[in-house]
Write an enzyme that holds these catalytic residues in place. Structure first.
Site, PDB file in Angstrom:
ATOM      1  N   LYS A 147       0.687  -1.109  -0.261  1.00 23.32           N
ATOM      2  CA  LYS A 147      -0.118   0.108  -0.208  1.00 23.32           C
ATOM      3  C   LYS A 147       0.861   1.057  -0.201  1.00 23.32           C
ATOM      4  O   LYS A 147       1.760   1.156   0.392  1.00 23.32           O
ATOM      5  CB  LYS A 147      -0.850  -0.036   1.097  1.00 23.32           C
ATOM      6  CG  LYS A 147      -0.266   0.167   3.077  1.00 23.32           C
ATOM      7  CD  LYS A 147      -1.306  -0.661   3.511  1.00 23.32           C
ATOM      8  CE  LYS A 147      -0.172  -0.777   4.941  1.00 23.32           C
ATOM      9  NZ  LYS A 147      -1.622  -0.608   6.535  1.00 23.32           N
ATOM     10  N   ASP A 179      -4.289  -5.165   8.780  1.00 22.67           N
ATOM     11  CA  ASP A 179      -4.610  -4.747   7.110  1.00 22.67           C
ATOM     12  C   ASP A 179      -6.458  -5.553   6.795  1.00 22.67           C
ATOM     13  O   ASP A 179      -6.786  -5.328   5.829  1.00 22.67           O
ATOM     14  CB  ASP A 179      -3.803  -5.181   6.651  1.00 22.67           C
ATOM     15  CG  ASP A 179      -2.777  -4.755   6.311  1.00 22.67           C
ATOM     16  OD1 ASP A 179      -3.138  -3.209   6.613  1.00 22.67           O
ATOM     17  OD2 ASP A 179      -1.199  -4.877   6.316  1.00 22.67           O
TER      18      ASP A 179
END
EC number: 3.5.1.-
Length: 152
Positions: A84, A125
């Site tokens: 990310k 996450d």
């Protein structure tokens, strides 16, 4: 066919161990997920940062989402899957797959045969392990790389 009783499917790439990831054999390379900004301010990433340092070394590699940053420590590789852009973002399965593919290439080029990891992407996450494990199996299916997943 040899296999541990914990394997769900015949020929599974993944072995599960209950215990401390950092107590894995010194010959295993370690794997976890981080963001492009290399913050590592929460979850198991904090422990990786404390144990292996190298934040500036990681930043200098300028890796983007879907790539892998690598440190070499004590004769083994530490893999940082970049999944990310920022620490506050959530990863996608696509970025996870791309970063796993990049790690696989590095493993094959550098003779890495054993990887130890937590349930990557599934803590803070919030990815689903059944999806993540399926991606790992697919990415590594044509290799001899052994993967051990540690859970507490």
């Amino acid at each position: 066919m040899a296999g541990s009783p914990n394997e769900d499917s015949e020929g599974s790439r993944i072995t599960y161990v209950k215990g401390d990831l950092f107590a894995c054999p010194q010959t295993d390379s370690l794997v976890h997920c981080i963001s492009e900004d290399c913050r590592m301010g929460a979850g198991i990433a904090v422990l990786f940062k404390k144990k292996f340092g190298g934040v500036q070394e990681l930043l200098n590699q300028q890796k983007k989402s879907g790539e892998v940053a690598v440190l070499k420590r004590d004769g083994r590789y530490i893999y940082y899957l970049i999944t990310k852009k920022r620490a506050s973002h959530k990863p996608t399965y696509e970025n996870l797959r791309k970063s796993l593919e990049a790690m696989k290439s590095h493993c094959l080029k550098n003779g890495v045969t054993d990887l130890s990891m937590p349930r990557i992407g599934c803590g803070l996450d919030r990815l689903q392990w059944e999806n993540v494990s399926a991606i790992i199996e697919e990415v590594f299916e044509a290799t001899d790389i052994r993967i051990t997943v540690y859970t507490l």
